[in-house]
Scaffold this motif. Structure first.
Motif, PDB file in Angstrom:
ATOM      1  N   LEU A 151      87.573 -59.252 -64.162  1.00 19.60           N
ATOM      2  CA  LEU A 151      88.158 -60.579 -64.040  1.00 19.60           C
ATOM      3  C   LEU A 151      87.208 -61.456 -63.233  1.00 19.60           C
ATOM      4  O   LEU A 151      86.319 -60.959 -62.548  1.00 19.60           O
ATOM      5  N   SER A 152      87.408 -62.756 -63.290  1.00 19.56           N
ATOM      6  CA  SER A 152      86.531 -63.663 -62.545  1.00 19.56           C
ATOM      7  C   SER A 152      87.318 -64.900 -62.150  1.00 19.56           C
ATOM      8  O   SER A 152      88.479 -65.072 -62.525  1.00 19.56           O
ATOM      9  N   SER A 153      86.669 -65.751 -61.392  1.00 18.31           N
ATOM     10  CA  SER A 153      87.324 -66.994 -60.979  1.00 18.31           C
ATOM     11  C   SER A 153      87.349 -68.014 -62.117  1.00 18.31           C
ATOM     12  O   SER A 153      88.082 -68.995 -62.055  1.00 18.31           O
ATOM     13  N   GLN A 163      95.357 -63.599 -55.205  1.00 18.85           N
ATOM     14  CA  GLN A 163      95.900 -64.803 -55.827  1.00 18.85           C
ATOM     15  C   GLN A 163      95.125 -65.090 -57.099  1.00 18.85           C
ATOM     16  O   GLN A 163      93.964 -64.702 -57.247  1.00 18.85           O
ATOM     17  N   TYR A 164      95.787 -65.748 -58.026  1.00 22.61           N
ATOM     18  CA  TYR A 164      95.167 -66.104 -59.297  1.00 22.61           C
ATOM     19  C   TYR A 164      96.040 -67.180 -59.939  1.00 22.61           C
ATOM     20  O   TYR A 164      97.152 -67.466 -59.458  1.00 22.61           O
ATOM     21  N   THR A 165      95.563 -67.746 -61.000  1.00 24.76           N
ATOM     22  CA  THR A 165      96.386 -68.681 -61.768  1.00 24.76           C
ATOM     23  C   THR A 165      96.629 -68.077 -63.139  1.00 24.76           C
ATOM     24  O   THR A 165      95.775 -67.389 -63.698  1.00 24.76           O
ATOM     25  N   GLU A 174      99.577 -71.304 -59.975  1.00 24.88           N
ATOM     26  CA  GLU A 174      99.094 -70.365 -58.975  1.00 24.88           C
ATOM     27  C   GLU A 174     100.113 -69.251 -58.718  1.00 24.88           C
ATOM     28  O   GLU A 174     101.310 -69.487 -58.630  1.00 24.88           O
ATOM     29  N   GLN A 175      99.603 -68.022 -58.633  1.00 23.46           N
ATOM     30  CA  GLN A 175     100.434 -66.862 -58.333  1.00 23.46           C
ATOM     31  C   GLN A 175      99.848 -66.138 -57.123  1.00 23.46           C
ATOM     32  O   GLN A 175      98.638 -65.993 -57.013  1.00 23.46           O
ATOM     33  N   ARG A 176     100.717 -65.694 -56.239  1.00 29.77           N
ATOM     34  CA  ARG A 176     100.283 -64.924 -55.070  1.00 29.77           C
ATOM     35  C   ARG A 176     100.865 -63.521 -55.157  1.00 29.77           C
ATOM     36  O   ARG A 176     102.046 -63.350 -55.488  1.00 29.77           O
ATOM     37  N   ILE A 231      94.106 -66.735 -67.457  1.00 27.79           N
ATOM     38  CA  ILE A 231      94.084 -66.482 -66.019  1.00 27.79           C
ATOM     39  C   ILE A 231      92.759 -66.969 -65.430  1.00 27.79           C
ATOM     40  O   ILE A 231      91.735 -67.001 -66.111  1.00 27.79           O
ATOM     41  N   GLY A 232      92.792 -67.345 -64.173  1.00 30.75           N
ATOM     42  CA  GLY A 232      91.587 -67.843 -63.509  1.00 30.75           C
ATOM     43  C   GLY A 232      91.771 -67.863 -62.002  1.00 30.75           C
ATOM     44  O   GLY A 232      92.810 -67.447 -61.473  1.00 30.75           O
ATOM     45  N   GLU A 233      90.737 -68.349 -61.297  1.00 30.23           N
ATOM     46  CA  GLU A 233      90.751 -68.460 -59.835  1.00 30.23           C
ATOM     47  C   GLU A 233      91.218 -67.152 -59.179  1.00 30.23           C
ATOM     48  O   GLU A 233      92.029 -67.140 -58.250  1.00 30.23           O
ATOM     49  N   TYR A 234      90.673 -66.060 -59.674  1.00 32.19           N
ATOM     50  CA  TYR A 234      91.051 -64.708 -59.249  1.00 32.19           C
ATOM     51  C   TYR A 234      90.347 -64.360 -57.948  1.00 32.19           C
ATOM     52  O   TYR A 234      89.131 -64.347 -57.871  1.00 32.19           O
TER      53      TYR A 234
END
Length: 287
Positions: free
Chosen positions: A34-36, A55-57, A62-64, A79-82
């Motif tokens: 996975l990546s941001s 956290q990720y989106t 956004e999910q925590r 998904i992103g911002e991992y």
């Protein structure tokens, strides 16, 4: 946008903890590719956080994640911002759409519960349930690594089904503890139930809107808001999934499948299937 696929994921760990391109298991979050950057999930993804936080989106929301949280990401979600905390650790399983569909086929309520995860992608387990989850995970991993077992695929599928029943029960409890749904969620749930009952002979979005007494536009906006997919994409998903199951698990001819699913003729089904799956029905049956 790069898709997250099982073949891509396997490159990070080799083949010892996987079954072809159908199932792969990770004993560490750090192994998961996975990546941001935003990436679309092209499989079913379930994970358990055993410590730390992340956290990720998912679909930009956004999910925590914290200890003992289960994470579910459905096919087609982005998904992103991992990001992981330094002490974050956990386990992950990824299953292809075909494999996952085979596991939950004929279990109508289970598929509905996992659809609920679109709006509730993270939920917490008790310590006892975490222990049970890990017993399942370790047993599945053990059997997946037992390459000489003649029924390895079937055994892994049966164990995964049992594990998913337990996870689905947690979703069921969560769903019942929070019965309030938005209008869009209610419309999406009704639409999915209608599609599952009627996709074999009805594929017009307008028809589904008529059954629900709403306009096609309102139906499309509501379904897209909840699932990030259009009604047509959901209808195509169930149609192509049914074709795949019939090709792999029956001796029906392609002509008979076309008749069963109300296609004008075999040629029309072939073009439809190739457009959505990337190969002809004959090639898929042989693969």
């Amino acid at each position: 946008m790069t898709d997250i696929t099982i073949p891509h994921a396997k490159k990070t760990i080799g083949d010892n903890t996987s079954i072809g391109d159908d199932l792969v298991l990770f004993s560490s979050f750090e192994e998961v590719p996975l990546s941001s950057e935003p990436r679309k999930m092209s499989c079913f993804f379930v994970a358990l956080c055993l410590g730390g936080s992340a956290q990720y989106t998912v679909d930009t929301k956004e999910q925590r994640v914290h200890q003992n949280d289960v994470i579910i990401v459905n096919d087609g979600q982005v998904i992103g911002e991992y990001m992981l905390s330094p002490d974050c650790h956990g386990v992950v399983m990824m299953a292809s759409n075909n494999f996952f569909a085979e596991v939950i086929k004929e279990v109508h309520e289970m598929s509905q519960l996992f659809l609920f995860a679109y709006s509730n992608p993270v939920f917490n387990l008790t310590e006892e349930k975490v222990k049970t989850f890990m017993e399942y995970f370790n047993l599945i991993k053990e059997k997946v690594n037992e390459h000489g077992h003649h029924f390895r695929n079937e055994l892994a599928m049966s164990l995964l089904k049992a594990m998913l029943y337990d996870i689905a029960n947690e979703i069921y409890q969560l769903k019942n503890s929070n019965p309030k749904r938005t209008r869009a969620e209610a419309i999406f749930n009704t639409f999915i139930n209608l599609v599952k009952d009627n996709f074999r002979h009805e594929r017009r979005v307008g028809w589904y809107g008529e059954q629900m007494c709403i306009t096609p536009k309102y139906l499309s906006e509501s379904v897209k808001q909840v699932s990030k997919r259009t009604p047509n994409e959901w209808i195509d998903y169930y149609v192509t999934l049914e074709i795949r199951v019939l090709l792999k698990n029956t001796t029906m001819s392609i002509k008979e499948i076309a008749q069963t699913l109300s296609f004008p003729n075999q040629s029309f089904l072939g073009k439809y299937f190739k457009e959505h799956v990337g190969m002809s029905p004959t090639a898929y049956r042989k693969s």
